[in-house]
Design a protein around this motif. Structure first.
Motif, PDB file in Angstrom:
ATOM      1  N   LYS A  93       0.817  -1.211   0.000  1.00  9.82           N
ATOM      2  CA  LYS A  93       0.000   0.000   0.000  1.00  9.82           C
ATOM      3  C   LYS A  93       0.856   1.268   0.000  1.00  9.82           C
ATOM      4  N   ARG A  94       1.927   1.223  -0.781  1.00  8.17           N
ATOM      5  CA  ARG A  94       2.850   2.355  -0.897  1.00  8.17           C
ATOM      6  C   ARG A  94       3.738   2.136  -2.121  1.00  8.17           C
ATOM      7  N   GLU A  95       4.516   3.169  -2.452  1.00 15.98           N
ATOM      8  CA  GLU A  95       5.508   3.015  -3.503  1.00 15.98           C
ATOM      9  C   GLU A  95       6.654   2.120  -3.005  1.00 15.98           C
ATOM     10  N   LEU A  96       7.287   1.406  -3.912  1.00 21.81           N
ATOM     11  CA  LEU A  96       8.348   0.485  -3.523  1.00 21.81           C
ATOM     12  C   LEU A  96       9.682   1.202  -3.390  1.00 21.81           C
ATOM     13  N   LYS A  97      10.514   0.676  -2.506  1.00 21.80           N
ATOM     14  CA  LYS A  97      11.858   1.208  -2.310  1.00 21.80           C
ATOM     15  C   LYS A  97      12.813   0.522  -3.283  1.00 21.80           C
ATOM     16  N   ASP A  98      13.996   1.137  -3.481  1.00 24.34           N
ATOM     17  CA  ASP A  98      14.961   0.600  -4.437  1.00 24.34           C
ATOM     18  C   ASP A  98      15.356  -0.848  -4.149  1.00 24.34           C
ATOM     19  N   PRO A  99      15.633  -1.233  -2.896  1.00 28.00           N
ATOM     20  CA  PRO A  99      15.966  -2.641  -2.641  1.00 28.00           C
ATOM     21  C   PRO A  99      14.838  -3.601  -3.006  1.00 28.00           C
ATOM     22  N   GLU A 100      13.594  -3.152  -2.860  1.00 28.74           N
ATOM     23  CA  GLU A 100      12.457  -4.002  -3.214  1.00 28.74           C
ATOM     24  C   GLU A 100      12.354  -4.162  -4.738  1.00 28.74           C
ATOM     25  N   ASN A 101      12.558  -3.068  -5.469  1.00 32.08           N
ATOM     26  CA  ASN A 101      12.586  -3.166  -6.927  1.00 32.08           C
ATOM     27  C   ASN A 101      13.715  -4.081  -7.382  1.00 32.08           C
ATOM     28  N   ALA A 102      14.856  -3.972  -6.711  1.00 31.60           N
ATOM     29  CA  ALA A 102      16.008  -4.800  -7.064  1.00 31.60           C
ATOM     30  C   ALA A 102      15.722  -6.279  -6.814  1.00 31.60           C
ATOM     31  N   ALA A 103      15.069  -6.593  -5.698  1.00 30.25           N
ATOM     32  CA  ALA A 103      14.753  -7.988  -5.372  1.00 30.25           C
ATOM     33  C   ALA A 103      13.776  -8.580  -6.390  1.00 30.25           C
ATOM     34  N   ILE A 104      12.779  -7.799  -6.772  1.00 30.03           N
ATOM     35  CA  ILE A 104      11.823  -8.258  -7.777  1.00 30.03           C
ATOM     36  C   ILE A 104      12.525  -8.457  -9.121  1.00 30.03           C
ATOM     37  N   GLY A 105      13.417  -7.539  -9.470  1.00 29.83           N
ATOM     38  CA  GLY A 105      14.176  -7.662 -10.716  1.00 29.83           C
ATOM     39  C   GLY A 105      15.056  -8.893 -10.727  1.00 29.83           C
ATOM     40  N   ALA A 106      15.650  -9.233  -9.579  1.00 31.31           N
ATOM     41  CA  ALA A 106      16.499 -10.427  -9.477  1.00 31.31           C
ATOM     42  C   ALA A 106      15.682 -11.692  -9.724  1.00 31.31           C
ATOM     43  N   PHE A 107      14.515 -11.762  -9.104  1.00 27.22           N
ATOM     44  CA  PHE A 107      13.659 -12.942  -9.277  1.00 27.22           C
ATOM     45  C   PHE A 107      13.205 -13.072 -10.726  1.00 27.22           C
ATOM     46  N   ALA A 108      12.751 -11.970 -11.312  1.00 25.87           N
ATOM     47  CA  ALA A 108      12.276 -11.995 -12.701  1.00 25.87           C
ATOM     48  C   ALA A 108      13.399 -12.395 -13.650  1.00 25.87           C
ATOM     49  N   GLY A 109      14.593 -11.854 -13.429  1.00 30.25           N
ATOM     50  CA  GLY A 109      15.722 -12.164 -14.296  1.00 30.25           C
ATOM     51  C   GLY A 109      16.166 -13.612 -14.176  1.00 30.25           C
ATOM     52  N   ALA A 110      16.292 -14.110 -12.950  1.00 30.04           N
ATOM     53  CA  ALA A 110      16.761 -15.484 -12.738  1.00 30.04           C
ATOM     54  C   ALA A 110      15.784 -16.498 -13.334  1.00 30.04           C
ATOM     55  N   LEU A 111      14.495 -16.294 -13.094  1.00 26.03           N
ATOM     56  CA  LEU A 111      13.489 -17.215 -13.612  1.00 26.03           C
ATOM     57  C   LEU A 111      13.480 -17.215 -15.137  1.00 26.03           C
ATOM     58  N   THR A 112      13.495 -16.033 -15.733  1.00 24.21           N
ATOM     59  CA  THR A 112      13.473 -15.941 -17.190  1.00 24.21           C
ATOM     60  C   THR A 112      14.757 -16.488 -17.795  1.00 24.21           C
ATOM     61  N   GLY A 113      15.884 -16.236 -17.133  1.00 20.81           N
ATOM     62  CA  GLY A 113      17.165 -16.744 -17.612  1.00 20.81           C
ATOM     63  C   GLY A 113      17.200 -18.259 -17.653  1.00 20.81           C
ATOM     64  N   ALA A 114      16.650 -18.909 -16.638  1.00 18.38           N
ATOM     65  CA  ALA A 114      16.619 -20.372 -16.597  1.00 18.38           C
ATOM     66  C   ALA A 114      15.740 -20.931 -17.715  1.00 18.38           C
ATOM     67  N   ILE A 115      14.574 -20.328 -17.898  1.00 20.74           N
ATOM     68  CA  ILE A 115      13.622 -20.812 -18.904  1.00 20.74           C
ATOM     69  C   ILE A 115      14.208 -20.730 -20.313  1.00 20.74           C
ATOM     70  N   THR A 116      14.971 -19.668 -20.595  1.00 21.03           N
ATOM     71  CA  THR A 116      15.455 -19.418 -21.958  1.00 21.03           C
ATOM     72  C   THR A 116      16.876 -19.901 -22.207  1.00 21.03           C
ATOM     73  N   THR A 117      17.458 -20.685 -21.293  1.00 22.03           N
ATOM     74  CA  THR A 117      18.833 -21.168 -21.474  1.00 22.03           C
ATOM     75  C   THR A 117      19.027 -21.965 -22.772  1.00 22.03           C
ATOM     76  N   PRO A 118      18.150 -22.918 -23.126  1.00 23.12           N
ATOM     77  CA  PRO A 118      18.352 -23.630 -24.392  1.00 23.12           C
ATOM     78  C   PRO A 118      18.417 -22.693 -25.602  1.00 23.12           C
ATOM     79  N   LEU A 119      17.585 -21.671 -25.603  1.00 23.12           N
ATOM     80  CA  LEU A 119      17.616 -20.700 -26.699  1.00 23.12           C
ATOM     81  C   LEU A 119      18.936 -19.944 -26.709  1.00 23.12           C
ATOM     82  N   ASP A 120      19.492 -19.690 -25.534  1.00 20.39           N
ATOM     83  CA  ASP A 120      20.763 -18.985 -25.426  1.00 20.39           C
ATOM     84  C   ASP A 120      21.912 -19.844 -25.941  1.00 20.39           C
ATOM     85  N   VAL A 121      21.880 -21.147 -25.657  1.00 23.43           N
ATOM     86  CA  VAL A 121      22.916 -22.066 -26.146  1.00 23.43           C
ATOM     87  C   VAL A 121      22.912 -22.088 -27.676  1.00 23.43           C
TER      88      VAL A 121
END
Length: 324
Positions: free
Chosen positions: A220-248
């Motif tokens: 119920k408020r705007e997010l702080k920088d560490p919270e944005n960073a944590a969400i970005g880490a999760f989104a990046g790691a999950l997407t990176g794992a899913i697309t690894t075969p395409l990356d190879v």
């Protein structure tokens, strides 16, 4: 309750917010039990395309350079793992090989991506029904990735050829690639790059945006920088794992040079599976997930922080002007 549950099982609420992704004040009204997080918007000011473009260019370029500089060695190790055939050994020397030339491409590519993504997202959020906001994020991510690919692909080709120690410098790499393979050599693996990056960009930004909406609802408020960073880490790691075969596949096609070991995407997949087995398509998944997870944390943290600072500076300038 986990972050994904926050996105998909949100209780009805209304939050007065100044969204740092746009710099505009707006009321965010979250609707209950929708498959995707959704917001209804009532703009206080007309959408400023030029401002969204400029903010995206500056914030995206800044975030891209910071991430690439910090995590380049991990990317180099990932590339060498993927390029190695069979049980080939990995060379851990020269992990920053090609960084300078790569930054020359990363800066404009990141700027173009976010510069296109931000205004496209705002326009698409108006076009799609509010309960399908995720489709706006998916589509905007793909559009931004397509625009940036014209810069990203030559940069990626040169970077990966240098990471695999085929060339000593970026200028030499460009000159020799063009002389041996023609200008099209700089776009080697372009199809596989789009096959990997368009879904990657679309999925990563969609997950990130949807999680932010859900988190805002819970907090119920705007997010702080560490919270944005944590969400970005999760989104990046999950997407990176899913697309690894395409990356190879993309890596193999880009580093093969004039040898033309693979005739195309499907031949590359068939050859890898036949000669090295199905697990070879997951080569480098560890460094990739680590690299993109940390990179997502840094990128989105810097991105949101830069956009917020730019919005604050504009606000301060307006206040100063009104007092004069």
């Amino acid at each position: 309750m986990g972050p994904l549950a926050l996105c998909f099982n949100a209780k009805s609420d209304s939050v007065a917010s100044s969204d740092t992704t746009t710099g505009f004040g707006r009321n965010l009204q979250f609707r209950p039990k929708l498959f995707f997080s959704s917001i209804s918007t009532q703009e206080e000011k007309p959408f400023d395309f030029f401002r969204a473009l400029v903010d995206g260019v500056v914030a995206g370029g800044t975030a891209g350079v910071v991430v690439e500089t910090a995590l380049y060695p991990i990317d180099t190790i990932k590339t060498r793992l993927q390029a190695a055939h069979g049980g080939g050994k990995i060379n851990f020397k020269g992990l920053y090989s090609g960084l300078g030339g790569n930054l020359a491409g990363v800066l404009p590519a990141s700027a173009v991506f976010v510069g296109v993504y931000e205004p496209a997202k705002q326009k698409l959020l108006k076009f799609f029904p509010e309960k399908f906001s995720a489709f706006a994020h998916l589509t905007a991510g793909a559009i931004g990735g397509l625009a940036a690919s014209l810069i990203r692909v030559p940069t990626e080709v040169v970077k990966q050829r240098m990471q695999t120690r085929q060339f000593a410098s970026a200028p030499d790499a460009v000159r020799l690639i063009v002389s041996k393979e023609g200008f099209k050599g700089l776009y080697a693996g372009y199809g596989s790059f789009l096959l990997r990056d368009l879904p990657f960009d679309a999925i990563q930004f969609c997950i990130y945006e949807q999680l932010r909406i859900g988190y805002k609802l819970a907090a119920k408020r705007e997010l702080k920088d560490p919270e944005n960073a944590a969400i970005g880490a999760f989104a990046g790691a999950l997407t990176g794992a899913i697309t690894t075969p395409l990356d190879v596949i993309k890596t193999r096609l880009m580093v093969q040079g004039s040898a033309n070991q693979y005739k195309g995407i499907f031949d590359c997949v068939q050859t890898i599976i036949r000669e090295e087995g199905l697990p070879a398509l997951l080569k480098g998944i560890g460094p990739r997930v680590l690299w993109i997870g940390i990179g997502g944390s840094i990128f989105f943290g810097v991105l949101e922080s830069t956009k917020r600072l730019m919005a604050q500076n504009r606000s301060n300038d307006k206040n100063s002007s009104s007092k004069e």
